[in-house]
Design an enzyme around this catalytic site. Sequence first.
Site, short mmCIF file in Angstrom:
data_model
loop_
_atom_site.label_atom_id
_atom_site.label_comp_id
_atom_site.label_asym_id
_atom_site.label_seq_id
_atom_site.Cartn_x
_atom_site.Cartn_y
_atom_site.Cartn_z
CB THR A 80 41.42 -1.77 20.95
OG1 THR A 80 40.35 -1.73 21.90
CG2 THR A 80 40.93 -1.26 19.61
CB SER A 81 38.88 -6.53 22.43
OG SER A 81 38.64 -5.87 23.67
CG ASN A 82 35.94 -0.73 23.49
OD1 ASN A 82 35.30 -0.08 22.68
ND2 ASN A 82 35.68 -0.72 24.78
CG ASP A 100 43.84 -0.50 30.61
OD1 ASP A 100 43.19 -1.36 30.00
OD2 ASP A 100 43.89 -0.44 31.85
CB SER A 101 40.10 4.08 29.35
OG SER A 101 39.81 3.27 28.26
CG PHE A 116 32.29 2.61 24.08
CD1 PHE A 116 32.80 3.70 23.41
CD2 PHE A 116 33.08 2.00 25.07
CE1 PHE A 116 34.07 4.19 23.72
CE2 PHE A 116 34.35 2.48 25.37
CZ PHE A 116 34.84 3.59 24.69
N GLY A 117 30.05 1.62 26.57
CA GLY A 117 30.39 1.47 27.99
C GLY A 117 29.54 2.35 28.90
CG ASP A 155 30.42 6.97 26.40
OD1 ASP A 155 31.24 7.40 27.24
OD2 ASP A 155 30.74 6.70 25.23
NE ARG A 177 39.55 5.61 24.21
CZ ARG A 177 38.48 5.48 25.02
NH1 ARG A 177 37.36 6.14 24.75
NH2 ARG A 177 38.54 4.71 26.08
P1 ITT Z 1 40.73 -3.21 25.11
O1 ITT Z 1 40.77 -4.44 24.28
O2 ITT Z 1 41.16 -1.98 24.36
O3 ITT Z 1 41.46 -3.35 26.44
P2 ITT Z 1 38.37 -3.00 26.83
O4 ITT Z 1 36.93 -2.73 26.55
O5 ITT Z 1 38.72 -4.27 27.57
O6 ITT Z 1 39.17 -2.94 25.43
P3 ITT Z 1 39.58 -1.48 29.00
O7 ITT Z 1 40.29 -2.69 29.50
O8 ITT Z 1 40.35 -0.21 28.87
O9 ITT Z 1 38.96 -1.74 27.56
O10 ITT Z 1 38.30 -1.29 29.88
C1 ITT Z 1 37.76 -0.10 30.14
C2 ITT Z 1 36.26 -0.21 30.30
O11 ITT Z 1 35.86 1.07 30.79
C3 ITT Z 1 35.55 -0.42 28.96
O12 ITT Z 1 35.18 -1.76 28.73
C4 ITT Z 1 34.32 0.49 29.10
O13 ITT Z 1 33.27 -0.23 29.69
C5 ITT Z 1 34.79 1.57 30.04
N1 ITT Z 1 35.22 2.75 29.26
C6 ITT Z 1 36.48 3.07 28.86
N2 ITT Z 1 36.47 4.20 28.11
C7 ITT Z 1 35.18 4.58 28.04
C8 ITT Z 1 34.51 5.63 27.40
O14 ITT Z 1 35.15 6.52 26.65
N3 ITT Z 1 33.20 5.71 27.55
C9 ITT Z 1 32.51 4.81 28.28
N4 ITT Z 1 33.05 3.77 28.89
C10 ITT Z 1 34.38 3.65 28.78
#
Ligand code: ITT
Length: 186
Positions: free
Chosen positions: A7-9, A65-66, A139-140, A142, A168
Amino acid sequence: MRVLFITSNKGKFKEAKRYLSPLGVELIRGRVDYPEIQADDLEEVVRFGLEWLRDKIDTPFFIDDSGLFVEAFGGFPGVYSAYVFKRLGNKGLLKLMEGVDYRDAYFKSVIGYYDGEIHIFRGIVKGSIGYEKRGEGGFGFDPIFIPHGFSRTFAQMTIEEKNKISHRGRALKAFSNWLKENLQNE
Ligand code: ITT
């Protein structure tokens, strides 16, 4: 046992590590950029990612993926969540929702584990989009997501609290139950 999470996250990794460590799983983070196809559904994105990665990684690994699905927008941003978060952020999404009273939304997470075969685990949490950003954690999206039954946003919760109820956390629960059942004799 050791498991690799690609993951990049950082936020996703932190949550998964906090969830899996007490269960005896040592989580390692891997960073390999893999193509995220445009698809209608997260599971398709995950399956494609696993197929693409499987020849490049020689130990069992998983990806997550979320996305955030806003009911008033027919599920948008959904599979486009990463893009929308990068471009608009929470501020932009709140702006799009100005004047929208129906604020129901849900987060969905699909975990795909590859050990020679593909195994899929899913989790969903329902809630609503607040009217302003609240909280410093997570993050994101939230800071604007309030899970049903709570008055706080995910960003106002500890990782443990969020993991107990989140998309998750639920997918990780299904995944760790499967690991326990299938790998206990290894
Ligand atoms: P990967 O490398 O794991 O794909 P990503 O950030 O690109 O990391 P995704 O493609 O799954 O991840 O994108 C989902 C986006 O949705 C992510 O960038 C967040 O902004 C948001 N997201 C996913 N899960 C979240 C959470 O638990 N809380 C808040 N925002 C979330």
